[in-house]
Design an enzyme around this catalytic site. Structure first.
Site, short mmCIF file in Angstrom:
data_model
loop_
_atom_site.label_atom_id
_atom_site.label_comp_id
_atom_site.label_asym_id
_atom_site.label_seq_id
_atom_site.Cartn_x
_atom_site.Cartn_y
_atom_site.Cartn_z
N ASP A 35 -5.44 -15.07 88.98
CA ASP A 35 -5.17 -13.73 89.74
C ASP A 35 -4.10 -14.04 90.87
OD1 ASP A 35 -7.42 -12.09 92.24
OD2 ASP A 35 -5.60 -11.21 90.95
N SER A 199 10.15 -1.58 94.83
CA SER A 199 10.84 -0.97 93.89
C SER A 199 11.70 -0.06 94.08
CB SER A 199 9.95 -0.71 92.60
OG SER A 199 10.75 0.14 91.58
C1 LIG Z 1 -7.64 -1.96 93.35
S1 LIG Z 1 -7.59 -3.42 92.61
C2 LIG Z 1 -8.40 -3.22 91.09
C3 LIG Z 1 -8.66 -4.66 90.48
N1 LIG Z 1 -9.63 -4.97 89.41
C4 LIG Z 1 -9.29 -4.45 88.14
O1 LIG Z 1 -8.07 -4.10 87.92
C5 LIG Z 1 -10.28 -4.76 87.10
C6 LIG Z 1 -10.24 -6.26 86.43
C7 LIG Z 1 -11.27 -6.42 85.62
C8 LIG Z 1 -12.59 -6.63 86.30
C9 LIG Z 1 -13.52 -7.10 85.24
C10 LIG Z 1 -13.49 -7.19 83.93
C11 LIG Z 1 -12.35 -6.79 83.30
C12 LIG Z 1 -11.27 -6.59 84.03
O2 LIG Z 1 -10.19 -3.79 86.09
C13 LIG Z 1 -10.33 -2.53 86.57
O3 LIG Z 1 -10.57 -1.94 87.46
N2 LIG Z 1 -10.02 -1.63 85.35
C14 LIG Z 1 -9.89 -2.02 83.98
C15 LIG Z 1 -10.76 -1.26 82.87
C16 LIG Z 1 -10.51 0.30 83.16
N3 LIG Z 1 -11.01 1.08 82.35
C17 LIG Z 1 -10.61 0.55 84.42
C18 LIG Z 1 -9.92 -0.28 85.44
C19 LIG Z 1 -8.80 -5.81 91.40
O4 LIG Z 1 -9.71 -5.82 92.39
N4 LIG Z 1 -8.05 -6.98 91.19
C20 LIG Z 1 -8.57 -8.28 91.77
C21 LIG Z 1 -8.81 -9.34 90.76
C22 LIG Z 1 -9.73 -8.91 90.10
C23 LIG Z 1 -11.13 -8.91 90.58
C24 LIG Z 1 -12.41 -8.47 89.69
C25 LIG Z 1 -12.53 -9.52 88.43
C26 LIG Z 1 -11.27 -9.61 87.64
C27 LIG Z 1 -10.18 -9.90 88.70
C28 LIG Z 1 -7.04 -8.51 92.62
O5 LIG Z 1 -6.30 -8.84 91.87
C29 LIG Z 1 -6.81 -7.56 93.52
O6 LIG Z 1 -7.83 -7.52 94.50
C30 LIG Z 1 -7.55 -6.71 95.71
C31 LIG Z 1 -6.70 -5.58 95.46
C32 LIG Z 1 -6.62 -4.71 96.59
N5 LIG Z 1 -7.42 -4.90 97.62
C33 LIG Z 1 -8.11 -5.70 97.68
C34 LIG Z 1 -8.39 -6.60 96.65
#
Ligand SMILES: CSC[C@H](NC(=O)[C@H](Cc1ccccc1)OC(=O)N1CCC(N)CC1)C(=O)N[C@@H](CC1CCCCC1)[C@@H](O)COc1ccncc1
Length: 329
Positions: A35, A199
């Site tokens: 990540d 960008s």
């Molecule tokens: C607004 S950052 C949203 C983002 N989490 C996502 O992208 C999740 C990822 C996921 C989670 C569980 C299973 C599969 C995929 O997936 C979805 O949210 N989605 C996918 C499925 C879809 N139907 C809806 C949308 C996120 O927190 N990333 C962080 C890493 C992430 C955390 C959860 C586990 C997987 C890795 C990170 O890089 C970015 O941290 C921050 C970003 C902005 N400020 C604070 C922290």
């Protein structure tokens, strides 16, 4: 000087990319989510309540002759999607591909939120953001990349995420066979601990690039491409039948015909997200309507160039030059 490579597997709908690592002596194999949007290496562990573990592999520090508890250290992290985890810290040997870091801070989970418990294939996260946002207290710890980079030919790593196929993370070298054309370079702003960049603009379909500064982060841990609301509206205004569906939490549209491409600028180059990548996933069993891979970044404070954008490209995360390189492939 060394280099390394490791294969990463796409989950269904490329929702996350999972990569094998080994921890301890003898090595304990786990599969984690690399990540670039965070900077903690944390794993499911034997310190968790059994009810919070549903199929994941766990790290057992007591079963490793090289583990050493970092007395008094704890960690707690909350992600943008509201998921969270916390625990304590060990130093232990971590190996990725052929690269080994002997005293890597391994954050053993004692608690994880339901999102992690309910994701059986993911045993933890390996942060590839900047160590300035590592959550260990009282003393923040270095990421694997920060620890290994002094041994690398050059302090960079590259991502080659693919649509529904195994991709790869390379450390310490740029594989000329992994991309075509030129790499477009743009400076990184790491002031918030992320791989941030700006960008210069975007285009929908075959139109010419519109000047519109988009500040965001290159984030392998985010599934979708999250952009300013005005740009998202402009894109979906050119997709037949697209509408914001509050029950789905985003824009949905008929799965056919294929929507237009989305193009964003990187310095004086461009990155094209093909329309069929914007078709993120069907929302109904009849596969009639699809959830969009481009959604709004409202409430986050910056845009997120997640997997939908990254998997179109070969991307160089260059900590030496503090720059990002994007190339077609
Ligand atoms: C607004 S950052 C949203 C983002 N989490 C996502 O992208 C999740 C990822 C996921 C989670 C569980 C299973 C599969 C995929 O997936 C979805 O949210 N989605 C996918 C499925 C879809 N139907 C809806 C949308 C996120 O927190 N990333 C962080 C890493 C992430 C955390 C959860 C586990 C997987 C890795 C990170 O890089 C970015 O941290 C921050 C970003 C902005 N400020 C604070 C922290």
């Amino acid at each position: 000087r060394q280099t390394g490579t490791v294969e990463t597997d796409a989950e269904k709908h490329d929702v996350e990319y999972l990569t094998p690592i080994s921890i301890g002596t003898p090595p304990q194999d786990l599969i984690v989510d690399f990540d670039t949007g965070s900077s903690d290496l944390w794993v499911f562990s034997t310190e968790m309540a059994a009810k919070d573990i549903k199929g994941q592999a766990v790290y057992d520090p007591n079963n490793s002759s090289t583990s050493e508890k970092l007395q008094g250290s704890t960690w707690q992290i909350t992600y943008g999607d509201g998921s969270s985890s916390s625990g304590d810290v060990y130093l232990d040997t971590v190996t990725i591909g052929n690269l080994t870091v002997p005293n890597q801070a391994v954050e053993a989970a004692k608690k994880v939120s339901d999102e992690f418990t309910d994701d059986p294939n993911n045993d933890g996260l390996l942060g590839l953001g900047f160590s300035s946002i590592n959550t260990v207290q009282p003393t923040p710890q270095n990421t694997f990349f920060d620890n290994v980079k002094k041994n690398l030919d050059t302090p960079l790593f590259t991502t080659d995420l693919k649509h529904g196929a195994p991709g790869s993370y390379n450390f310490g070298y740029i594989d000329p066979a992994a991309y075509i054309g030129n790499i477009s370079w743009t400076p990184v702003d790491n002031s918030q601990g992320f791989w941030g960049f700006t960008s210069p603009g975007y285009a929908v379909g075959t139109e010419t690039l519109r000047n519109h500064s988009i500040s965001g982060i290159a984030d392998t841990g985010t599934t979708l491409l999250l952009l300013p609301k005005s740009i998202v509206k402009a894109y979906y205004s050119e997709v037949q039948g697209a509408q914001y569906d509050s029950s789905q939490g985003g824009y949905v549209f008929p799965c056919s015909p294929t929507p237009p491409d989305f193009v964003f600028g990187v310095n004086n180059g461009i990155v094209t997200v093909p329309g069929d990548m914007v078709l993120y996933a069907p929302i109904d069993s009849a596969n009639q309507n699809c959830f969009g891979g481009i959604q709004s970044d409202t409430g986050i404070g910056f845009s997120i160039f997640g997997d939908v954008a990254l998997k179109t490209s070969f991307v160089v995360f260059d900590a030496g030059g503090l720059q990002l390189g994007w190339a077609a492939k």
